[in-house]
Enzyme design. Structure first.
Site, PDB file in Angstrom:
ATOM      1  N   ASP A  13     -51.966  24.902 -15.204  1.00 11.76           N
ATOM      2  CA  ASP A  13     -51.831  23.445 -15.259  1.00 11.76           C
ATOM      3  C   ASP A  13     -53.096  22.741 -14.768  1.00 11.76           C
ATOM      4  O   ASP A  13     -53.829  23.274 -13.936  1.00 11.76           O
ATOM      5  CB  ASP A  13     -50.614  23.026 -14.404  1.00 11.76           C
ATOM      6  CG  ASP A  13     -50.106  21.639 -14.774  1.00 11.76           C
ATOM      7  OD1 ASP A  13     -50.515  21.099 -15.820  1.00 11.76           O
ATOM      8  OD2 ASP A  13     -49.292  21.093 -13.997  1.00 11.76           O
ATOM      9  N   ASN A  15     -55.460  21.110 -16.982  1.00  9.91           N
ATOM     10  CA  ASN A  15     -56.566  21.005 -17.942  1.00  9.91           C
ATOM     11  C   ASN A  15     -56.941  19.550 -18.217  1.00  9.91           C
ATOM     12  O   ASN A  15     -58.117  19.200 -18.271  1.00  9.91           O
ATOM     13  CB  ASN A  15     -56.179  21.650 -19.283  1.00  9.91           C
ATOM     14  CG  ASN A  15     -56.054  23.153 -19.193  1.00  9.91           C
ATOM     15  OD1 ASN A  15     -56.427  23.745 -18.189  1.00  9.91           O
ATOM     16  ND2 ASN A  15     -55.504  23.760 -20.232  1.00  9.91           N
ATOM     17  N   GLY A  16     -55.919  18.718 -18.403  1.00 11.76           N
ATOM     18  CA  GLY A  16     -56.139  17.310 -18.723  1.00 11.76           C
ATOM     19  C   GLY A  16     -56.850  16.577 -17.595  1.00 11.76           C
ATOM     20  O   GLY A  16     -57.839  15.862 -17.814  1.00 11.76           O
ATOM     21  N   ARG A  17     -56.355  16.793 -16.378  1.00 14.10           N
ATOM     22  CA  ARG A  17     -56.957  16.109 -15.228  1.00 14.10           C
ATOM     23  C   ARG A  17     -58.361  16.620 -14.947  1.00 14.10           C
ATOM     24  O   ARG A  17     -59.243  15.884 -14.528  1.00 14.10           O
ATOM     25  CB  ARG A  17     -56.063  16.267 -13.988  1.00 14.10           C
ATOM     26  CG  ARG A  17     -54.901  15.286 -13.987  1.00 14.10           C
ATOM     27  CD  ARG A  17     -53.851  15.686 -13.004  1.00 14.10           C
ATOM     28  NE  ARG A  17     -53.064  16.801 -13.509  1.00 14.10           N
ATOM     29  CZ  ARG A  17     -52.232  17.529 -12.779  1.00 14.10           C
ATOM     30  NH1 ARG A  17     -52.113  17.292 -11.481  1.00 14.10           N
ATOM     31  NH2 ARG A  17     -51.537  18.482 -13.323  1.00 14.10           N
ATOM     32  N   ARG A  26     -59.165  15.066 -22.918  1.00 14.84           N
ATOM     33  CA  ARG A  26     -58.233  16.099 -22.443  1.00 14.84           C
ATOM     34  C   ARG A  26     -58.430  17.433 -23.174  1.00 14.84           C
ATOM     35  O   ARG A  26     -58.315  18.506 -22.580  1.00 14.84           O
ATOM     36  CB  ARG A  26     -56.784  15.640 -22.674  1.00 14.84           C
ATOM     37  CG  ARG A  26     -56.315  14.490 -21.805  1.00 14.84           C
ATOM     38  CD  ARG A  26     -54.865  14.143 -22.165  1.00 14.84           C
ATOM     39  NE  ARG A  26     -54.003  15.314 -22.104  1.00 14.84           N
ATOM     40  CZ  ARG A  26     -53.445  15.780 -20.985  1.00 14.84           C
ATOM     41  NH1 ARG A  26     -53.626  15.154 -19.840  1.00 14.84           N
ATOM     42  NH2 ARG A  26     -52.680  16.851 -21.016  1.00 14.84           N
ATOM     43  N   ASN A  62     -43.456  20.474 -24.198  1.00 13.06           N
ATOM     44  CA  ASN A  62     -44.813  20.022 -24.532  1.00 13.06           C
ATOM     45  C   ASN A  62     -44.932  19.420 -25.941  1.00 13.06           C
ATOM     46  O   ASN A  62     -45.948  18.789 -26.261  1.00 13.06           O
ATOM     47  CB  ASN A  62     -45.845  21.150 -24.344  1.00 13.06           C
ATOM     48  CG  ASN A  62     -46.162  21.452 -22.888  1.00 13.06           C
ATOM     49  OD1 ASN A  62     -46.417  22.594 -22.516  1.00 13.06           O
ATOM     50  ND2 ASN A  62     -46.161  20.437 -22.026  1.00 13.06           N
ATOM     51  N   SER A 184     -41.134  23.547 -13.973  1.00 16.96           N
ATOM     52  CA  SER A 184     -41.209  22.994 -15.328  1.00 16.96           C
ATOM     53  C   SER A 184     -40.583  23.933 -16.385  1.00 16.96           C
ATOM     54  O   SER A 184     -41.197  24.214 -17.418  1.00 16.96           O
ATOM     55  CB  SER A 184     -42.660  22.664 -15.705  1.00 16.96           C
ATOM     56  OG  SER A 184     -43.224  21.777 -14.767  1.00 16.96           O
TER      57      SER A 184
HETATM   58  C1  IPE Z   1     -46.121  23.133 -17.605  1.00 20.35           C
HETATM   59  O1  IPE Z   1     -47.078  22.161 -17.472  1.00 20.35           O
HETATM   60  C2  IPE Z   1     -46.296  23.819 -18.913  1.00 20.35           C
HETATM   61  C3  IPE Z   1     -47.526  24.571 -19.083  1.00 20.35           C
HETATM   62  C4  IPE Z   1     -48.454  24.797 -18.197  1.00 20.35           C
HETATM   63  C5  IPE Z   1     -47.713  25.128 -20.386  1.00 20.35           C
HETATM   64  P1  IPE Z   1     -46.770  20.618 -17.807  1.00 20.35           P
HETATM   65  O2  IPE Z   1     -48.019  19.904 -17.481  1.00 20.35           O
HETATM   66  O3  IPE Z   1     -46.237  20.502 -19.169  1.00 20.35           O
HETATM   67  O4  IPE Z   1     -45.599  20.293 -16.766  1.00 20.35           O
HETATM   68  P2  IPE Z   1     -45.089  18.913 -16.170  1.00 20.35           P
HETATM   69  O5  IPE Z   1     -44.794  18.004 -17.319  1.00 20.35           O
HETATM   70  O6  IPE Z   1     -46.179  18.366 -15.307  1.00 20.35           O
HETATM   71  O7  IPE Z   1     -43.892  19.285 -15.357  1.00 20.35           O
HETATM   72  C1  IPE Z   2     -51.852  22.552 -18.873  1.00 21.24           C
HETATM   73  O1  IPE Z   2     -52.668  21.459 -18.622  1.00 21.24           O
HETATM   74  C2  IPE Z   2     -51.906  23.019 -20.299  1.00 21.24           C
HETATM   75  C3  IPE Z   2     -50.701  22.717 -21.102  1.00 21.24           C
HETATM   76  C4  IPE Z   2     -49.575  22.229 -20.670  1.00 21.24           C
HETATM   77  C5  IPE Z   2     -50.798  22.999 -22.524  1.00 21.24           C
HETATM   78  P1  IPE Z   2     -52.172  19.985 -18.846  1.00 21.24           P
HETATM   79  O2  IPE Z   2     -52.503  19.586 -20.233  1.00 21.24           O
HETATM   80  O3  IPE Z   2     -50.739  19.849 -18.490  1.00 21.24           O
HETATM   81  O4  IPE Z   2     -53.084  19.190 -17.828  1.00 21.24           O
HETATM   82  P2  IPE Z   2     -52.631  17.973 -16.908  1.00 21.24           P
HETATM   83  O5  IPE Z   2     -51.436  18.438 -16.135  1.00 21.24           O
HETATM   84  O6  IPE Z   2     -52.301  16.847 -17.827  1.00 21.24           O
HETATM   85  O7  IPE Z   2     -53.811  17.718 -16.039  1.00 21.24           O
HETATM   86 MG    MG Z   3     -49.762  19.399 -16.756  1.00 17.25          MG
END
Ligand code: IPE
Ligand code: IPE
Ligand code: MG
Length: 228
Positions: A13, A15-17, A26, A62, A184
């Site tokens: 978790d 990657n986006g941030r 992202r 997702n 999650s």
């Molecule tokens: C959990 O991460 C799923 C994966 C890492 C694939 P999310 O980013 O989707 O979870 P929430 O929404 O913060 O609980």
């Molecule tokens: C985890 O990173 C990867 C997937 C859920 C596919 P995120 O995409 O959830 O990154 P954040 O939580 O928004 O930073």
């Molecule tokens: Mg996430």
């Protein structure tokens, strides 16, 4: 190095941030995050001798994300696996998936199915990717697959055989990056006695040093499984 771990599971978790903090889109975070996957697998298999590594890559929830991000993730997955293909053979790694991959875009699905088939002979290292995986869907699917007879006197042993993880040991340790402290919908039943490790490090920054810290913390835990 030997550890008592048979199975380590990750929630990749942040990657986006990570991308946001670098002023990037992202999707750039997913790209850099994907590059971490093989380093983590290698550290687990080669350095720590852990036979099972499971990575949460895409949850049943997702799909709520914008269509372009979803499609980017699956394209990236297909490209990544094609690119890293030879590493599975060189390192004798079996590729496995959990979750309903029939709903994935065709390209990603084909790459996965082929590589799974070609690596199923390897027994010592199993890399499992959770794709369109959700524990609630998993348990409903398992129940629906029970025979009439099994359903009358439902037992854990019978149910377990129908989980996506049938035949795998339960995770000893579940690691979640990015500071979130929740599952999650990940491996809810298999996590009954798992240890948890949460780190604020975003997945793209999760290097060998960060990995080793998680293992060191695990070694300090005492697991009792209900005993004394
Ligand atoms: C959990 O991460 C799923 C994966 C890492 C694939 P999310 O980013 O989707 O979870 P929430 O929404 O913060 O609980
Ligand atoms: C985890 O990173 C990867 C997937 C859920 C596919 P995120 O995409 O959830 O990154 P954040 O939580 O928004 O930073
Ligand atoms: Mg996430």
């Amino acid at each position: 190095m030997d550890t008592p771990l048979k199975h380590i599971a990750f929630i990749m978790d942040g990657n986006g941030r990570w991308a946001q903090q670098c002023g990037l889109a992202r999707t750039e975070g997913h790209k850099v995050g994907a590059q971490r996957v093989f380093d983590v697998a290698k550290r687990a298999f080669k350095h720590w001798n852990i036979p099972y590594v499971t990575l949460y890559a895409f949850s049943t929830e997702n799909w709520k994300r914008p269509a372009y991000e979803v499609s980017f993730i699956f394209k990236l997955l297909a490209t990544y696996l094609k690119h890293k293909r030879s590493l599975f053979f060189e390192n004798e790694i079996r590729l496995n998936t959990i979750g309903d991959i029939s709903k994935l875009p065709e390209n990603a699905r084909t790459v996965l199915v082929d590589l799974k088939e070609q690596t199923k002979k390897y027994k010592d290292h199993t890399l499992t990717i959770a794709l369109n995986y959700g524990a609630r869907e998993e348990v409903l699917r398992a129940i629906s697959q029970l025979s009439e007879e099994e359903r009358q006197h439902i037992t854990w042993e019978a149910l377990e055989k129908h989980l996506y993880t049938a035949g795998m040991p339960d995770p000893d340790l579940i690691v979640r990056t990015s500071g979130e402290q929740r599952l999650s919908n990940y491996l809810l039943l298999q996590a009954a006695y798992s240890e948890f490790y949460f780190t604020p490090t975003y997945w793209p920054d999760f290097d060998d040093e960060a990995f080793d810290k998680a293992i060191e913390e695990y070694m300090r835990r005492t697991r009792r499984f209900g005993g004394i």
